[in-house]
Design an enzyme around this catalytic site. Structure first.
Site, PDB file in Angstrom:
ATOM      1  N   LYS A 186       0.808  -1.224   0.000  1.00  0.00           N
ATOM      2  CA  LYS A 186       0.000   0.000   0.000  1.00  0.00           C
ATOM      3  C   LYS A 186       0.842   1.275   0.000  1.00  0.00           C
ATOM      4  CE  LYS A 186      -4.055  -2.297   1.659  1.00  0.00           C
ATOM      5  NZ  LYS A 186      -4.977  -2.643   2.730  1.00  0.00           N
ATOM      6  N   ASP A 232      -9.744   2.076   2.144  1.00  0.00           N
ATOM      7  CA  ASP A 232      -9.773   1.240   3.351  1.00  0.00           C
ATOM      8  C   ASP A 232     -10.474   1.921   4.520  1.00  0.00           C
ATOM      9  OD1 ASP A 232      -8.422  -1.048   2.454  1.00  0.00           O
ATOM     10  OD2 ASP A 232      -6.469  -0.120   2.805  1.00  0.00           O
TER      11      ASP A 232
HETATM   12  P1  ATR Z   1      -0.256  -3.537   5.479  1.00  0.00           P
HETATM   13  O1  ATR Z   1      -0.407  -2.987   4.114  1.00  0.00           O
HETATM   14  O2  ATR Z   1      -1.168  -4.713   5.739  1.00  0.00           O
HETATM   15  O3  ATR Z   1      -0.361  -2.526   6.559  1.00  0.00           O
HETATM   16  P2  ATR Z   1       2.593  -3.538   5.988  1.00  0.00           P
HETATM   17  O4  ATR Z   1       2.698  -2.129   5.481  1.00  0.00           O
HETATM   18  O5  ATR Z   1       3.618  -4.549   5.600  1.00  0.00           O
HETATM   19  O6  ATR Z   1       1.212  -4.191   5.529  1.00  0.00           O
HETATM   20  O7  ATR Z   1       2.471  -3.449   7.593  1.00  0.00           O
HETATM   21  C1  ATR Z   1       2.435  -4.581   8.404  1.00  0.00           C
HETATM   22  C2  ATR Z   1       2.224  -4.156   9.844  1.00  0.00           C
HETATM   23  O8  ATR Z   1       2.145  -5.329  10.685  1.00  0.00           O
HETATM   24  C3  ATR Z   1       3.359  -3.339  10.420  1.00  0.00           C
HETATM   25  O9  ATR Z   1       2.808  -2.446  11.381  1.00  0.00           O
HETATM   26  C4  ATR Z   1       4.230  -4.407  11.090  1.00  0.00           C
HETATM   27  O10 ATR Z   1       5.076  -3.923  12.113  1.00  0.00           O
HETATM   28  P3  ATR Z   1       6.561  -3.388  11.724  1.00  0.00           P
HETATM   29  O11 ATR Z   1       6.369  -1.999  11.212  1.00  0.00           O
HETATM   30  O12 ATR Z   1       7.308  -3.445  13.002  1.00  0.00           O
HETATM   31  O13 ATR Z   1       7.099  -4.335  10.669  1.00  0.00           O
HETATM   32  C5  ATR Z   1       3.157  -5.262  11.704  1.00  0.00           C
HETATM   33  N1  ATR Z   1       3.596  -6.628  12.030  1.00  0.00           N
HETATM   34  C6  ATR Z   1       3.893  -7.616  11.158  1.00  0.00           C
HETATM   35  N2  ATR Z   1       4.229  -8.755  11.829  1.00  0.00           N
HETATM   36  C7  ATR Z   1       4.126  -8.472  13.167  1.00  0.00           C
HETATM   37  C8  ATR Z   1       4.328  -9.221  14.381  1.00  0.00           C
HETATM   38  N3  ATR Z   1       4.698 -10.502  14.352  1.00  0.00           N
HETATM   39  N4  ATR Z   1       4.120  -8.599  15.569  1.00  0.00           N
HETATM   40  C9  ATR Z   1       3.734  -7.283  15.598  1.00  0.00           C
HETATM   41  N5  ATR Z   1       3.545  -6.530  14.490  1.00  0.00           N
HETATM   42  C10 ATR Z   1       3.722  -7.103  13.290  1.00  0.00           C
END
Ligand code: ATR
Length: 283
Positions: free
Chosen positions: A70, A106
């Site tokens: 995104k 969204d």
């Molecule tokens: P989206 O478009 O779905 O928002 P993204 O931009 O890749 O996808 O964001 C994923 C989000 O999930 C982020 O806030 C990520 O945290 P980080 O910024 O620290 O990467 C969070 N996230 C992914 N896996 C996680 C986990 N195991 N525990 C906590 N947060 C997680």
């Protein structure tokens, strides 16, 4: 593409094979008698610009993007709607001359699902937003527009939460908290899981002290990815534990209207998909 071929649409993401978006857009198209083809295209963040160009060269008219694209999509667009620009997040691209115009549906999808489908109010609820990626950014602005008095943002990587709070620029209303300090965050009336943790099978470890009485918990994901958060929400006494199936359908309806100028009815499709996407015990 020749004049007799249906217009081409796609959803880009990784993973995207199991996305419900093709099914949703094809159902809307049947409902309104519009000819189109809508397919999933697997793409990494690194490969997105090339994949989008290839899609455009083949006559692509519009596209959705899902995680993790995104914010990358916002950079790939020649122009952005106001709501996409402020969120730096795009989930809907429309062909515009030689380039793409980006929008973000969204946020409106989330608010419509909570308020119109589930008939719950957002205004006045102290809100905790878990995550600060593309999806979180889009819904943060929409939640503030819908009247949440206070928004607390927590992200595993704190810099991204700070960047989102800075972009919003309302320090009296919007706060960030460290993920490791969960137990001291206070209690919230609305908890939104916008992390993608569930997609990787990771469970978030959250304390029950986060829930105020009669709290609503909402996971932007649906299906297996939402199971962990919703199971936790029910186990700690949330009044409502909702998955993101309704938001998915509402953001799609908004995108469909942007592309085709007609708004589909969403209730019948929600009932149809709900029958095989387990999630909200209360539906
Ligand atoms: P989206 O478009 O779905 O928002 P993204 O931009 O890749 O996808 O964001 C994923 C989000 O999930 C982020 O806030 C990520 O945290 P980080 O910024 O620290 O990467 C969070 N996230 C992914 N896996 C996680 C986990 N195991 N525990 C906590 N947060 C997680």
């Amino acid at each position: 593409m020749t004049a007799s071929e249906p217009a081409q649409y796609a959803v880009f993401g990784q993973p995207v094979a199991h996305s419900l978006s093709p099914r949703i857009h094809n159902a809307f198209a049947r409902q309104l008698g519009i000819a189109l083809e809508y397919r999933p295209i697997e793409s990494s963040a690194e490969g997105f610009a090339a994949a989008l160009k290839k899609f455009a060269d083949l006559g692509g008219a519009g596209a959705n993007v899902t995680l993790p694209l995104k914010q990358v999509a916002a950079k790939a667009c020649a122009s952005l709607s106001d709501r996409a620009r402020r969120a730096d997040s795009v989930n809907t691209l429309s062909r515009s001359g030689d380039g793409w115009h980006g929008d973000s549906t969204d946020g409106v999808g989330l608010i419509r699902d909570i308020t119109s489908r589930h008939r719950l109010f957002v205004r006045g609820r102290r809100t905790l937003l878990l995550g600060a990626g593309g999806a979180a950014r889009a819904v943060a602005f929409a939640l503030l527009d819908a009247g949440v008095p206070e928004l607390t943002i927590a992200n595993r990587t704190p810099e991204r939460a700070d960047a989102l709070a800075d972009a919003i620029g309302q320090p009296k209303r919007v706060h960030t908290r460290y993920w490791d300090d969960l137990g001291n965050w206070g209690a919230f009336d609305l908890l939104i899981n916008a992390t993608s943790a569930g997609h990787g099978g990771a469970a978030l470890s959250l304390p029950s002290s986060l829930l105020a009485p009669r709290a609503v918990c909402y996971d932007l994901s649906y299906g297996k990815a939402a199971f962990g958060f919703l199971a936790w929400a029910r186990s700690v006494g949330a009044e409502h534990a909702l998955d993101g199936l309704g938001m998915l359908i509402e953001q799609a309806a908004e995108a469909f209207e942007l592309w085709h100028g007609q708004r589909p009815d969403t209730d019948a499709l929600y009932a149809e998909l709900r029958a095989y996407v387990p999630g909200n015990a209360e539906d």
